[in-house]
Design a protein around this motif. Structure first.
Motif, PDB file in Angstrom:
ATOM      1  N   THR A   1     -39.822  -9.882 -21.483  1.00 15.03           N
ATOM      2  CA  THR A   1     -39.789 -10.879 -20.566  1.00 15.03           C
ATOM      3  C   THR A   1     -38.261 -11.203 -20.214  1.00 15.03           C
ATOM      4  N   GLU A   2     -37.967 -12.158 -19.332  1.00 13.21           N
ATOM      5  CA  GLU A   2     -36.576 -12.368 -18.991  1.00 13.21           C
ATOM      6  C   GLU A   2     -35.856 -12.978 -20.239  1.00 13.21           C
ATOM      7  N   GLN A   3     -36.417 -13.830 -21.303  1.00 10.78           N
ATOM      8  CA  GLN A   3     -35.771 -14.511 -22.014  1.00 10.78           C
ATOM      9  C   GLN A   3     -35.797 -13.699 -23.551  1.00 10.78           C
ATOM     10  N   ASN A   4     -36.721 -12.566 -23.843  1.00 12.17           N
ATOM     11  CA  ASN A   4     -36.853 -11.888 -24.938  1.00 12.17           C
ATOM     12  C   ASN A   4     -37.379 -10.526 -24.664  1.00 12.17           C
ATOM     13  N   PRO A   5     -36.049  -9.578 -24.814  1.00 12.99           N
ATOM     14  CA  PRO A   5     -36.579  -8.299 -24.632  1.00 12.99           C
ATOM     15  C   PRO A   5     -37.446  -7.475 -25.160  1.00 12.99           C
ATOM     16  N   GLY A   6     -37.942  -8.199 -26.232  1.00 14.71           N
ATOM     17  CA  GLY A   6     -39.012  -7.752 -27.093  1.00 14.71           C
ATOM     18  C   GLY A   6     -39.486  -6.527 -27.549  1.00 14.71           C
ATOM     19  N   GLU A   7     -40.565  -6.296 -27.775  1.00 17.88           N
ATOM     20  CA  GLU A   7     -41.067  -5.086 -28.660  1.00 17.88           C
ATOM     21  C   GLU A   7     -40.660  -3.828 -27.983  1.00 17.88           C
ATOM     22  N   ILE A   8     -40.680  -3.511 -26.617  1.00 17.66           N
ATOM     23  CA  ILE A   8     -40.366  -2.533 -25.825  1.00 17.66           C
ATOM     24  C   ILE A   8     -38.972  -1.988 -25.934  1.00 17.66           C
ATOM     25  N   VAL A   9     -38.075  -2.819 -26.138  1.00 16.66           N
ATOM     26  CA  VAL A   9     -36.579  -2.734 -26.089  1.00 16.66           C
ATOM     27  C   VAL A   9     -36.254  -2.428 -27.577  1.00 16.66           C
ATOM     28  N   PHE A  10     -36.643  -3.188 -28.625  1.00 16.61           N
ATOM     29  CA  PHE A  10     -36.379  -3.117 -29.971  1.00 16.61           C
ATOM     30  C   PHE A  10     -36.900  -1.701 -30.516  1.00 16.61           C
ATOM     31  N   SER A  11     -38.286  -1.362 -30.157  1.00 18.17           N
ATOM     32  CA  SER A  11     -38.758  -0.024 -30.580  1.00 18.17           C
ATOM     33  C   SER A  11     -38.188   1.007 -29.919  1.00 18.17           C
ATOM     34  N   GLY A  12     -37.757   0.869 -28.915  1.00 21.30           N
ATOM     35  CA  GLY A  12     -36.772   2.154 -28.216  1.00 21.30           C
ATOM     36  C   GLY A  12     -35.501   2.095 -29.204  1.00 21.30           C
ATOM     37  N   ALA A  13     -34.945   1.082 -29.612  1.00 19.85           N
ATOM     38  CA  ALA A  13     -33.562   1.006 -30.377  1.00 19.85           C
ATOM     39  C   ALA A  13     -34.060   1.594 -31.611  1.00 19.85           C
ATOM     40  N   GLY A  14     -35.054   1.330 -32.235  1.00 14.97           N
ATOM     41  CA  GLY A  14     -35.429   1.710 -33.474  1.00 14.97           C
ATOM     42  C   GLY A  14     -35.607   3.271 -33.619  1.00 14.97           C
ATOM     43  N   MET A  15     -36.523   3.637 -32.397  1.00 16.98           N
ATOM     44  CA  MET A  15     -36.699   5.074 -32.434  1.00 16.98           C
ATOM     45  C   MET A  15     -35.377   5.977 -32.244  1.00 16.98           C
ATOM     46  N   ILE A  16     -34.478   5.514 -31.610  1.00 18.64           N
ATOM     47  CA  ILE A  16     -32.985   6.218 -31.363  1.00 18.64           C
ATOM     48  C   ILE A  16     -32.240   6.037 -32.864  1.00 18.64           C
ATOM     49  N   GLY A  17     -32.253   4.981 -33.478  1.00 16.50           N
ATOM     50  CA  GLY A  17     -31.625   4.708 -34.727  1.00 16.50           C
ATOM     51  C   GLY A  17     -32.405   5.912 -35.705  1.00 16.50           C
ATOM     52  N   TRP A  18     -33.348   5.835 -35.656  1.00 17.64           N
ATOM     53  CA  TRP A  18     -34.133   6.967 -36.801  1.00 17.64           C
ATOM     54  C   TRP A  18     -33.859   8.326 -36.551  1.00 17.64           C
ATOM     55  N   MET A  19     -33.677   8.448 -35.210  1.00 19.67           N
ATOM     56  CA  MET A  19     -33.657   9.804 -34.800  1.00 19.67           C
ATOM     57  C   MET A  19     -32.183  10.138 -35.208  1.00 19.67           C
ATOM     58  N   ILE A  20     -31.222   9.364 -35.166  1.00 13.68           N
ATOM     59  CA  ILE A  20     -30.003   9.684 -35.658  1.00 13.68           C
ATOM     60  C   ILE A  20     -29.882   9.910 -37.270  1.00 13.68           C
ATOM     61  N   VAL A  21     -30.791   9.069 -38.070  1.00 12.71           N
ATOM     62  CA  VAL A  21     -31.004   9.062 -39.430  1.00 12.71           C
ATOM     63  C   VAL A  21     -31.381  10.543 -39.795  1.00 12.71           C
ATOM     64  N   CYS A  22     -32.403  10.898 -38.860  1.00 14.47           N
ATOM     65  CA  CYS A  22     -33.162  12.192 -39.128  1.00 14.47           C
ATOM     66  C   CYS A  22     -32.094  13.431 -38.913  1.00 14.47           C
ATOM     67  N   GLY A  23     -31.136  13.285 -37.947  1.00 12.10           N
ATOM     68  CA  GLY A  23     -30.298  14.287 -37.875  1.00 12.10           C
ATOM     69  C   GLY A  23     -29.190  14.235 -38.760  1.00 12.10           C
ATOM     70  N   ILE A  24     -28.939  12.941 -39.354  1.00 10.98           N
ATOM     71  CA  ILE A  24     -27.942  13.183 -40.417  1.00 10.98           C
ATOM     72  C   ILE A  24     -28.530  13.663 -41.750  1.00 10.98           C
ATOM     73  N   GLY A  25     -29.861  13.215 -42.162  1.00 11.53           N
ATOM     74  CA  GLY A  25     -30.510  13.707 -43.201  1.00 11.53           C
ATOM     75  C   GLY A  25     -30.578  15.306 -43.052  1.00 11.53           C
ATOM     76  N   GLY A  26     -31.031  15.835 -41.956  1.00 12.93           N
ATOM     77  CA  GLY A  26     -30.896  17.449 -41.819  1.00 12.93           C
ATOM     78  C   GLY A  26     -29.570  17.955 -41.878  1.00 12.93           C
ATOM     79  N   ASN A  27     -28.556  17.320 -41.348  1.00 14.89           N
ATOM     80  CA  ASN A  27     -27.304  18.071 -41.551  1.00 14.89           C
ATOM     81  C   ASN A  27     -26.760  17.877 -42.849  1.00 14.89           C
ATOM     82  N   ILE A  28     -26.837  16.929 -43.500  1.00 15.14           N
ATOM     83  CA  ILE A  28     -26.421  16.820 -44.982  1.00 15.14           C
ATOM     84  C   ILE A  28     -27.133  17.957 -45.999  1.00 15.14           C
ATOM     85  N   ALA A  29     -28.420  17.741 -45.537  1.00 17.82           N
ATOM     86  CA  ALA A  29     -29.179  18.645 -46.512  1.00 17.82           C
ATOM     87  C   ALA A  29     -28.947  20.181 -46.329  1.00 17.82           C
TER      88      ALA A  29
END
Length: 167
Positions: A83-111
């Protein structure tokens, strides 16, 4: 009034996300993180993404139940999705997905570049992060499909119809 199955499905997915995030935080034991890894900003980034994920999931599950209890009539899932007032689940799920992709890359790189003792833990962190990405895709898909079905494919609620279709 029944609890919408989309909220129940997403609440279940978010409980799994919370459990995997706690597993990642347990695998980030400070004893070996500071002893073997010289690049601490990657570890701090994992902590930030994990804490924001926990905050988002817990607050959104509480919000689901508050929305369910507050509305006496049929709930609109579109208001939670985007909605206009609350970006909601779609935006936050997309952000969470991107954040955990970064963590996946960090974990693989350090491993790959550390010794066996630490690398095994970071391999598991990468695996948990990959599963979290898939769970965030599931949350995003539930609400995106709801918007597609309710707003795009549903002809009953169209505000602007062509003059030829009005009766």
């Amino acid at each position: 009034m029944a609890f919408p199955y989309q909220f129940a499905a997403c609440a279940g997915l978010k409980v799994l996300i919370i459990l995997l995030t706690i597993a990642v935080l347990i695998l980030l034991d400070p004893r070996y993180v500071t002893a073997y890894i010289s690049i601490n900003y990657e570890i701090v980034l994992i902590y930030i993404i994990a804490s924001l994920t926990l905050l988002y999931c817990i607050v959104s599950i509480i919000t689901y139940f508050l929305l369910y209890r507050a509305n006496g009539e049929e709930m609109s899932l579109t208001n939670c999705s985007l909605t206009e007032q609350n970006p909601g689940e779609i935006v936050f799920s997309g952000a969470g997905m991107i954040g955990w992709m970064i963590v996946c890359g960090i974990g693989g790189n350090i491993a790959q570049r550390t010794i066996l003792e630490t690398g095994q833990f970071f391999g598991w962190i990468g695996a948990c992060a990959g599963i979290n990405v898939a769970l965030f895709i599931g949350v995003l898909a539930v609400f995106a499909l709801n918007i597609v079905n309710d707003k795009i494919l549903n002809n009953n609620h169209r505000k602007y119809q062509s003059p030829n279709n009005r009766m």
